[in-house]
Design a protein around this motif. Structure first.
Motif, short mmCIF file in Angstrom:
data_model
loop_
_atom_site.label_atom_id
_atom_site.label_comp_id
_atom_site.label_asym_id
_atom_site.label_seq_id
_atom_site.Cartn_x
_atom_site.Cartn_y
_atom_site.Cartn_z
N ALA A 47 25.82 -5.45 8.83
CA ALA A 47 24.95 -6.61 9.04
C ALA A 47 25.73 -7.91 9.17
N THR A 48 26.89 -7.99 8.52
CA THR A 48 27.67 -9.23 8.57
C THR A 48 28.38 -9.43 9.89
N GLY A 49 28.58 -8.36 10.66
CA GLY A 49 29.37 -8.45 11.87
C GLY A 49 30.85 -8.35 11.63
N ARG A 50 31.26 -8.21 10.38
CA ARG A 50 32.68 -8.12 10.05
C ARG A 50 33.16 -6.67 10.08
N GLU A 51 34.47 -6.51 10.10
CA GLU A 51 35.07 -5.18 10.12
C GLU A 51 34.80 -4.45 8.81
N VAL A 52 34.25 -3.24 8.89
CA VAL A 52 34.02 -2.43 7.69
C VAL A 52 34.62 -1.04 7.82
N CYS A 53 35.45 -0.82 8.83
CA CYS A 53 36.08 0.49 8.99
C CYS A 53 36.93 0.79 7.75
N PRO A 54 36.74 1.96 7.13
CA PRO A 54 37.47 2.26 5.88
C PRO A 54 38.97 2.42 6.09
N GLU A 55 39.41 2.67 7.32
CA GLU A 55 40.84 2.79 7.59
C GLU A 55 41.28 1.59 8.43
N ASP A 56 42.14 0.77 7.87
CA ASP A 56 42.50 -0.50 8.49
C ASP A 56 43.09 -0.37 9.88
N ILE A 57 43.79 0.73 10.14
CA ILE A 57 44.54 0.84 11.38
C ILE A 57 43.64 0.76 12.61
N TYR A 58 42.41 1.29 12.51
CA TYR A 58 41.53 1.29 13.68
C TYR A 58 41.06 -0.13 14.01
N GLY A 59 40.62 -0.86 13.02
CA GLY A 59 40.18 -2.23 13.26
C GLY A 59 41.31 -3.13 13.71
N ALA A 60 42.51 -2.88 13.18
CA ALA A 60 43.65 -3.74 13.50
C ALA A 60 44.26 -3.42 14.85
N GLN A 61 44.26 -2.13 15.24
CA GLN A 61 45.02 -1.75 16.43
C GLN A 61 44.17 -1.26 17.60
N GLU A 62 42.99 -0.69 17.34
CA GLU A 62 42.22 -0.15 18.46
C GLU A 62 41.36 -1.26 19.07
#
Length: 388
Positions: A17-32
């Motif tokens: 709901a916040t629109g922020r990154e909530v992926c439990p594994e940081d690498i996907y949000g940071a690199q994909e």
């Protein structure tokens, strides 16, 4: 790259709901980060099919588009050695590889984002930042001129295993410019090294590629692989064919639907038209697609191997859509409720003002009308106003 040096807007890999990154594994949000270009391409396709001025002028659309363009510019670095812009330290769609430089897909979708942003700016008479044009023109999209194919990223070696569809996405959905030989080489290069039990959307993208090249039976062989991701007894799609991964996997379902809707019909949404170029495998005889919305009109396509029929079911726009038949050069309107059949003619539906390549017959489409012609490639656009 230092996250604090990045500017503009970046979409999260997984959000709430916040629109922020909530992926439990940081690498996907940071690199994909190709996800940012993927989402903007959806905005692009919507803009081209609707020309929704309210969304893009007053409801935040332009601010989003320009912020994504700013993000891509901040993510690129200049290579003095190669004299082009690089995007470094990413994970491409192929999630077996990470922290790579110049993912072909990531860089190509970034280029597309920048070109779209520049186009919208021109439509709205907004000055186009020079860095958008410069970076779109000079961003590196890896290409092997000897083998005539796109390496997945800098340093990719032919034969390395690939998790899922990646480079083949350059052809569809990106429509990245390339010669048919290169398109075929990409398919041939990556098909045997792609994980057979990988994500469900993969083989549908190979199918679309082979349909583009009119190798219909090879396409159907790829599409048939999708069925191994459907589980009994309720026909639920799972992410991987061994039953692992996400359940009720919408991405896999979407890939399969795109293979039918964009593969069999050849539909492609471009800045100036809606293209079609049907191709059927031997065991498909007829396809009907209803409710195709384009510039406010709704169309119904009925396609067989021999004949294609387009009916207008709703046409609120003035001027309406225009149909242009090749060969005869005659221009004529269709009367409401009438049906026109032209034997031995290919169809192009085009935007008024573009120069036709061949001698053409024009057909103005209005509600209740349909036209039919031998199945062929073409496109759909708006007709001129009366008197033009």
């Amino acid at each position: 790259m230092d996250v604090f040096s990045q500017q503009g807007a970046k979409f999260p890999w997984e959000s709430a709901a916040t629109g922020r990154e909530v992926c439990p594994e940081d690498i996907y949000g940071a690199q994909e980060i190709h996800i940012t270009g993927d989402v903007l391409m959806a905005f692009e396709q919507y803009y081209y099919t609707t020309r929704d001025q309210k969304l893009f002028r007053t409801d935040g659309g332009w601010e989003l588009v320009s912020a994504v363009a700013q993000y891509w510019c901040s993510r690129m670095v200049w290579s003095e050695e190669e004299q082009c812009y690089h995007i470094r330290g990413v994970m491409p769609p192929d999630e077996y590889h990470y922290q790579v430089d110049n993912s072909a897909y990531t860089n190509a979708v970034a280029q597309r984002s920048l070109n779209f942003a520049a186009g919208v700016a021109r439509d709205f008479l907004i000055p186009v930042p020079e860095e958008w044009v410069e970076r779109a023109k000079k961003v590196k999209v890896p290409f092997d001129a000897v083998r005539k194919y796109h390496p997945e990223y800098d340093g990719y070696s032919p034969g390395e295993p690939v998790k899922q569809a990646d480079v083949v996405l350059l052809g569809f959905p990106l429509m990245h410019p390339m010669h048919p030989e290169v398109r075929r080489n990409d398919l041939v290069m990556y098909e045997p090294v792609t994980e057979l039990s990988g994500p469900a959307m993969t083989w549908s993208m190979f199918a679309v590629g082979w349909l583009e090249l009119k190798e219909t039976q090879r396409a159907q062989g790829q599409l048939n692989k999708c069925f191994s991701n459907i589980t009994e007894p309720f026909k639920i799609w799972v992410e991987n064919s061994d039953g692992s991964g996400a359940v009720n996997f919408l991405t896999g379902m979407g890939g399969f639907l795109q293979a039918v809707l964009f593969g069999y019909t050849g539909f492609r949404i471009t800045e100036t038209n809606l293209r079609f170029d049907p191709a059927f495998p031997s065991d498909v005889n007829k396809l009907e697609v209803t409710g195709v919305s384009y510039l406010g009109s709704k169309l119904k396509f009925t396609i067989t191997k021999e004949e294609m029929r387009i009916a207008v079911t709703k046409c609120p726009l003035h001027p309406p859509l225009e149909a242009v038949l090749e060969e005869s050069g005659q221009r004529f309107p269709l009367h409401e409720g009438a049906t026109s059949t032209r034997a031995n003619s290919a169809l192009i539906l085009r935007q008024y003002g573009e120069k036709p390549i061949l001698c053409l017959t024009h057909v103005v489409l209005v509600p209740g009308q349909s036209i039919s012609f031998p199945t062929a490639a073409g496109c759909i656009q708006r007709a001129p106003s009366e008197g033009l």
